[in-house]
Design a protein around this motif. Structure first.
Motif: not given
Length: 493
Positions: A67-68, A83-92, A97-98
């Motif tokens: 969340a941070f 371990s997961a792509v947080p929502a709202g981050l830019p694509a780049d 990822l682990v």
């Protein structure tokens, strides 16, 4: 490998991915530089993240670091281990990822240890771990680049984090290993793989989780499990459990077991010691080398631990005489003996801040330090004590037993808080009783109102007792006195 400004690069994107078996997002040609990040630090706290850090998003019982991630990247983190792509981050967004971020952090730590070619020293013990670790750092820095665990990062996430921050080109690495249950140090020492391991002492700490003190000794001896036969164990020769620890070290196959203390057979033997209010003068024999040095920390317990420090320096191949000279420069740590002069309206008081943690043996040591302190004119020696935690069924008697060391120290007044400290308060002579309250929040204003110029006030308790509230109340007296002086000046008084 270093940055243009000379800061060591701990991890490149490729190296971190290889260490964790992680996956880097597909690079966009125009943004390839963001995928080729270089980390100069590792952080698990977005509040304190620094530019250049790799932020590790750990999942905990109260917070999820995912969340941070955006906050960490905004503050200058070069990438985030997730371990997961947080929502709202830019694509780049620069991510690694682990499957599990704690396991990923442990992998970083293990690989950092494999890449390190200096000497690694691990520190554990019922009391004195952090002080010994800091003293080792002070001494070894005079001999070569030295890295040490920050603060008390000595648990299942603090140790791998500390390892992940280890610069490969340093001469020495120092790691503190803590526990309150059996089996915890075994897991940590297998990551650290120490060349030298010191057990400061074994005492009645965390008794709530052990059948007896022998069980605590066995748990501390787990530190040997991560060592090779070429390693050196450093043990307290005066401790009643020395024989048990020695047997554990031998069973593990360690070829070298050295000891420190007053005992005639100790490898680092105390020859003479002069204890003063703020320092000690020490003469010792370190495996045949006689050294005399000034220790800027008061108390017999610090003297004994300094012998263990010099023995570790010797085991790591360092110059004992050079290391011993550094003891005069050691500064007390906040919450662990830090002294402050607090100005009052008329005069001042001396505050000894021991609020970080407590155990029976540490309480007795702090009382002895208070006993060496010299109050000013009209001043008193005052102990302000909070509950000692995790002592199990022996807690009432162990708390009540503090009355004797307080008496021997010439304590004039004792303030207590917490249900367990009520056993001590009831044991004290009426003349020594200040006040007892349920909590430190209730006690703090009472102590602040009772102190006067010339007093020496020692504050101590387990972390859960929150004795820092008392420390803060006493430090606030400085602000009050200055405010009062300003008002008096304005009014022409």
């Amino acid at each position: 490998m270093k940055t243009e400004t000379g800061t060591p690069i701990l991890w490149t994107a490729a190296d971190a991915a290889a260490a964790t078996n992680g996956r880097l997002p597909a690079r966009l040609p125009a943004e390839s530089s963001r995928a080729e990040w270089q980390a100069t630090g590792v952080s698990i706290d977005s509040r304190t993240v620094q530019p250049g850090d790799l932020f590790v998003a750990l999942r905990g019982p109260n917070f999820d670091g995912h969340a941070f991630v955006a906050d960490a990247l905004a503050k200058g983190a070069v990438a985030a281990l997730v371990s997961a792509v947080p929502a709202g981050l830019p694509a780049d967004a620069p991510l690694l990822l682990v499957e599990d971020t704690l396991a990923g952090l442990e992998d970083l730590g293990r690989v950092a240890r494999l890449n390190f070619r200096g000497k690694v020293i691990a520190v554990t013990g019922s009391v004195g771990k952090t002080g010994t670790k800091e003293a080792l750092k002070q001494c070894l820095e005079a001999l070569g680049p030295t890295y040490a665990t920050a603060g008390s990062f000595n648990n299942h996430w603090g140790v791998p984090l500390s390892l992940a921050r280890l610069p490969a080109d340093h001469a020495f690495g120092i790691f503190e290993l803590g526990m309150n249950h059996a089996g915890e140090i075994a897991a940590l020492t297998r990551m650290v793989k120490p060349d030298v391991a010191i057990i400061t002492t074994v005492e009645a700490v965390h008794l709530e989780f052990f059948a007896n003190v022998e069980g605590i000794a066995d748990a501390k001896a787990e530190i040997f499990e991560g060592m090779t036969t070429a390693g050196t164990a450093v043990l307290n020769r005066d401790n009643p459990h020395f024989g048990r620890l020695l047997a554990a070290a031998r069973t593990q196959g360690l070829g070298q077991v050295w000891s420190f203390g007053r005992h005639d057979q100790a490898d680092a033997r105390l020859l003479d010691c002069s204890l003063h209010a703020t320092s000690s003068l020490v003469t010792a024999d370190i495996r045949g080398e006689r050294v005399t040095y000034t220790l800027s920390l008061p108390g017999q317990h610090h003297v004994m631990n300094s012998l263990g420090v010099l023995l570790c320096v010797k085991a790591a191949g360092g110059d004992v005489a050079v290391a011993a000279r550094q003891f005069s420069q050691i500064q007390p740590i906040k919450g662990r003996g830090l002294r402050k002069r607090v100005p009052l309206t008329k005069g001042s008081l001396t505050l000894i801040d021991e609020s970080y943690n407590a155990s029976p043996v540490a309480m007795a040591a702090a009382a002895a330090v208070l006993g060496k302190a010299d109050p000013g004119a009209g001043g008193r020696r005052i102990a302000v004590l909070g509950d000692m935690r995790e002592l199990g069924v022996q807690s009432p008697s162990l708390h009540a037993g503090l009355a004797e060391p307080l008496r021997l120290a010439g304590t004039d007044l004792v303030y207590c808080c917490g249900p367990n400290m009520k056993h001590l308060f009831d044991r004290l002579p009426a003349a020594l009783r200040g006040r007892w309250t349920e909590s430190s929040a209730e006690l703090a204003p009472l102590v602040a109102a009772a102190v006067r110029a010339g007093d020496v006030v020692m504050v101590k308790g387990s972390a859960g007792s929150r004795m820092s509230l008392v420390v803060e109340a006493l430090l606030a007296l400085d602000q009050s006195s200055r405010a009062g002086s300003a008002v008096a000046a304005l009014s022409g008084s």
